[in-house]
Motif scaffolding. Structure first.
Motif, short mmCIF file in Angstrom:
data_model
loop_
_atom_site.label_atom_id
_atom_site.label_comp_id
_atom_site.label_asym_id
_atom_site.label_seq_id
_atom_site.Cartn_x
_atom_site.Cartn_y
_atom_site.Cartn_z
N GLU A 125 -8.73 -7.79 -61.12
CA GLU A 125 -9.70 -6.85 -60.55
C GLU A 125 -10.24 -6.00 -61.68
O GLU A 125 -9.49 -5.46 -62.48
N SER A 127 -13.35 -2.99 -62.90
CA SER A 127 -14.34 -1.98 -62.55
C SER A 127 -15.53 -2.18 -63.48
O SER A 127 -15.41 -2.05 -64.70
N PHE A 129 -20.17 -2.30 -64.10
CA PHE A 129 -21.44 -1.58 -63.91
C PHE A 129 -21.22 -0.07 -63.93
O PHE A 129 -21.60 0.65 -63.01
N SER A 132 -19.19 1.51 -60.96
CA SER A 132 -19.76 1.60 -59.61
C SER A 132 -19.32 0.46 -58.71
O SER A 132 -19.49 0.53 -57.49
N THR A 133 -18.77 -0.59 -59.28
CA THR A 133 -18.44 -1.79 -58.50
C THR A 133 -17.10 -2.35 -58.94
O THR A 133 -16.78 -2.38 -60.13
N LEU A 134 -16.30 -2.82 -57.97
CA LEU A 134 -15.06 -3.53 -58.26
C LEU A 134 -15.29 -5.01 -58.01
O LEU A 134 -15.82 -5.41 -56.97
N VAL A 135 -14.88 -5.85 -58.96
CA VAL A 135 -15.05 -7.29 -58.81
C VAL A 135 -13.72 -7.99 -59.08
O VAL A 135 -12.82 -7.42 -59.70
N GLN A 136 -13.60 -9.20 -58.61
CA GLN A 136 -12.44 -10.03 -58.91
C GLN A 136 -12.89 -11.16 -59.81
O GLN A 136 -13.92 -11.80 -59.57
N SER A 137 -12.10 -11.40 -60.87
CA SER A 137 -12.46 -12.40 -61.87
C SER A 137 -11.25 -13.28 -62.16
O SER A 137 -10.11 -12.83 -62.04
N GLN A 273 -13.21 6.41 -63.46
CA GLN A 273 -13.42 6.22 -62.04
C GLN A 273 -12.23 5.56 -61.34
O GLN A 273 -12.05 5.72 -60.13
N THR A 274 -11.39 4.83 -62.09
CA THR A 274 -10.26 4.16 -61.46
C THR A 274 -9.03 5.07 -61.37
O THR A 274 -7.95 4.60 -60.98
#
Length: 317
Positions: A125, A127, A129, A132-137, A273-274
């Motif tokens: 996971e 953080s 951009f 502003s966005t959380l993604v999974q990679s 932010q996290t």
């Protein structure tokens, strides 16, 4: 279960907290194995065993201190070859990310940086951009190599077997191309390191002056916290640049982040932010930082912080 390698950060015989966090994470993915490089004492090996390492791969020798990064990459590559590990976790520090990137190139593997979590199948996971966005990679080529931000995982004390394996590492002339010619010890104020601290108290433009950081430091000391600063504050020369939190500074993910006099521009948000709990003190009720926080105080930080410091001190006493 296959092994999951964890690159150890240690100095002066002490293992850094982020290493134990990664060992805890590794145990959820496989069999945790630490890779300790450089001046590795018996105390370091024992500490890693107590922290959860079932295997401790050791590469000792002066070349790891005399030269930068490249010999450590060779040592980690040797550990990967010896173990057949299913993945590699490294701290998302400046050195850790460089080692990870070089290892990825050497082994033809994919790399993920600044992960804030890793799940089954090494799905990370992130953080992105500007936070502003959380993604999974996930990595689709070679061995997953993932750099994880400090404080993303709570370390759980689970003793491991601590079986020591000494690595046979070939350090090439190319590895020795860059040599360390001098080391200068940085004076410390007795506070925890910014990227490893469980609590961070930061100041921004609203602090008003270099002297204004005294109230930020006082609160940090009362909480046993590290001190951070926004880019605006460091660019103004109010606080040293090594304490800058943000996209062009350091990324932190503490349990508690207190932002004082910081507007909350995207550049700063990307670096904090996290954080698990975010508190802001700002006299502007429309400050963007308030869109992000768990708790907000609209007020003058030079009034609010001394009161908070006094209350924290009273409760500790």
């Amino acid at each position: 279960m296959t092994e999951v390698l964890v690159l150890v950060e240690h100095a002066g015989g002490d293992v850094k907290k982020v290493t134990f966090e990664l060992l805890t994470l590794a145990r959820s993915l496989g069999e945790p194995a630490a890779v300790a490089i450089g001046d590795v004492s018996d105390d370091v090996v024992a500490s890693l065993a107590a922290g959860g390492a079932d295997t401790v791969y050791v590469a000792s020798g002066p070349e790891y201190g005399d030269h930068i990064v490249a010999p450590k990459v060779s040592a980690l590559q040797a550990a990967l070859a010896a173990s057949g590990a299913s993945g590699v976790l490294v701290p998302a520090t400046a050195e850790g990310k460089e080692i990870a990137a070089r290892l990825a190139v050497r082994t033809g593997s994919g790399i993920i940086t600044d992960a804030v979590g890793v799940g089954a199948g090494f799905v990370a996971e992130q953080s992105v951009f500007g936070g502003s966005t959380l993604v999974q990679s996930s990595v689709t080529t070679g061995t997953p190599i993932i750099a994880v931000r400090p404080n993303s995982v709570a370390a759980v004390e689970t003793a491991g077997a601590g079986r020591r394996v000494d690595l046979d590492v070939t350090v090439t002339d190319a590895d020795r191309a860059a040599k360390v010619t001098e080391r200068v010890a940085q004076e410390k104020a007795g506070r925890p390191e910014l990227t490893e601290a469980a609590i961070v108290v930061s100041g921004g433009r609203g602090v008003g002056s270099p002297e204004g950081f005294a109230v930020v430091e006082s609160l940090a000391d009362a909480l046993g916290a590290a001190v951070g600063a926004s880019r605006a504050a460091t660019d103004a020369g109010w606080y040293p640049h090594q304490f800058q939190v943000g996209q062009t500074g350091k990324t932190v993910s503490p349990q508690l982040y207190i932002a004082n006099g910081i507007s909350g521009a995207i550049q700063h948000r990307a670096g904090m932010q996290t954080s698990k709990t975010i508190v802001a003190v700002n006299k502007d009720p429309e400050a963007p930082i308030f869109d992000l926080v768990d708790f907000g105080v609209v007020g003058d930080l030079h009034t609010v912080l001394p009161q908070l410091t006094e209350e924290v001190t009273r409760r500790k006493g």
